[in-house]
Design a protein around this motif. Sequence first.
Motif, short mmCIF file in Angstrom:
data_model
loop_
_atom_site.label_atom_id
_atom_site.label_comp_id
_atom_site.label_asym_id
_atom_site.label_seq_id
_atom_site.Cartn_x
_atom_site.Cartn_y
_atom_site.Cartn_z
N ASP A 160 0.80 -1.22 0.00
CA ASP A 160 0.00 0.00 0.00
C ASP A 160 0.84 1.28 0.00
O ASP A 160 0.43 2.28 -0.61
CB ASP A 160 -0.92 0.02 1.23
CG ASP A 160 -2.04 -1.00 1.14
OD1 ASP A 160 -2.28 -1.52 0.03
OD2 ASP A 160 -2.66 -1.30 2.18
N ALA A 161 1.99 1.27 0.67
CA ALA A 161 2.75 2.52 0.86
C ALA A 161 4.12 2.50 0.19
O ALA A 161 4.86 3.47 0.32
CB ALA A 161 2.91 2.80 2.35
N GLY A 162 4.46 1.41 -0.52
CA GLY A 162 5.79 1.33 -1.09
C GLY A 162 6.78 0.79 -0.09
O GLY A 162 6.43 0.40 1.03
N THR A 163 8.05 0.77 -0.48
CA THR A 163 9.08 0.16 0.35
C THR A 163 9.65 1.12 1.39
O THR A 163 9.93 0.73 2.53
CB THR A 163 10.24 -0.35 -0.54
OG1 THR A 163 9.72 -1.27 -1.50
CG2 THR A 163 11.31 -1.03 0.30
N MET B 239 18.81 5.72 6.31
CA MET B 239 17.52 5.73 5.62
C MET B 239 17.31 7.07 4.93
O MET B 239 17.28 8.12 5.57
CB MET B 239 16.38 5.47 6.61
CG MET B 239 16.49 4.10 7.25
SD MET B 239 15.19 3.80 8.45
CE MET B 239 15.64 2.15 8.97
N ALA B 240 17.17 7.01 3.62
CA ALA B 240 16.91 8.23 2.86
C ALA B 240 15.51 8.75 3.17
O ALA B 240 14.61 7.99 3.53
CB ALA B 240 17.04 7.95 1.36
N VAL B 241 15.32 10.04 3.03
CA VAL B 241 13.99 10.62 3.23
C VAL B 241 13.06 10.08 2.16
O VAL B 241 13.33 10.21 0.97
CB VAL B 241 14.05 12.15 3.16
CG1 VAL B 241 12.66 12.75 3.29
CG2 VAL B 241 14.98 12.70 4.23
N PRO B 242 11.94 9.43 2.51
CA PRO B 242 11.05 8.86 1.52
C PRO B 242 10.31 9.93 0.75
O PRO B 242 10.01 11.00 1.27
CB PRO B 242 10.06 8.02 2.35
CG PRO B 242 10.07 8.67 3.68
CD PRO B 242 11.44 9.22 3.89
N ASP B 243 10.03 9.61 -0.51
CA ASP B 243 9.20 10.52 -1.30
C ASP B 243 8.12 9.74 -2.01
O ASP B 243 8.08 8.52 -1.95
CB ASP B 243 10.04 11.32 -2.30
CG ASP B 243 10.87 10.42 -3.21
OD1 ASP B 243 12.04 10.74 -3.44
OD2 ASP B 243 10.33 9.40 -3.69
#
Length: 294
Positions: A86-89, A132-136
């Motif tokens: 639902d929200a991606g990885t 952890m990279a900032v998610p987009d």
Amino acid sequence: MLRGVLAGLLAGALWGLVFVAPRMVPGFSGVDLAAGRFLAYGLVALLVVGLGRGRRPDARQALAAIGLSVLGFTGYYLLLVFAIRDAGTEVPTLVIGTIPLWVMLLGKPGHLRWRALAPALLLTAGGLALMMAVPDAGEGGVRPDYWRGVLLATCSLACWTAFALLNAAWLKRHPEVNATDWANWLGLATGAGALLLWAVAGSGIGALRAQPQAGLFLVLCVATGFGSAWLATILWNVASQRLPASLCGQLIVSETLFALAYSFAWDRSWPSAAQLAAVAMFTLGILAAIKAHR
């Protein structure tokens, strides 16, 4: 304490293998690998108990094993799979990555001062921030079920955090149950749950057999079921019996460290400067936690 710390670190080393296995058989889904690993774990436990090498649980012990196996194995992973759908990885990975912090915070012994634990918490949080990279939202924009995925990831986080705390508490209340027997009982419950996980979200037998790497898939399921599930659970139980839950929470970070090492070895590459800094912060965080708990 030393034996508990070593057991926790070895459990992290075995758990880290799970992150490399999917890359070895890219044609298989994470659900198929998890269900195969958990089923193999259940079969190993059934074999050990069936051969008389381990005790059989009574009704109360079996019920506890079923509940904790749902929290720490099948239920946790099934929620995570649906969260990624639902929200991606990125966001679920970021949420799950905070488990060591929550276990440390919620499992702190009453006599341990926050000032003593603060260096370990800050170092671990800093390492996670670097890793952890900032998610987009990506090119496709926000997914329609994004917030449901965030909620499912949070539930998955709550499941494993509760498992770590309740598992440690149960073992400390029942010193008559050794780490191996408890791992076997969890394995029996997890193996049964794996069948449900496969039925809900796994691929059919025909689809699995049609994959060109079906043989390697089977080998990996057996290897991770024995090592990354059965043996790792025994080691984690030893750590949970000997150490405070807050220190066990810090040792969970070793899973990330070993997963990174295996991944770099598989890729034949070197970590970036940020990743090296994160590894250093994780390692210092573990040492700071051990010092705080002495």
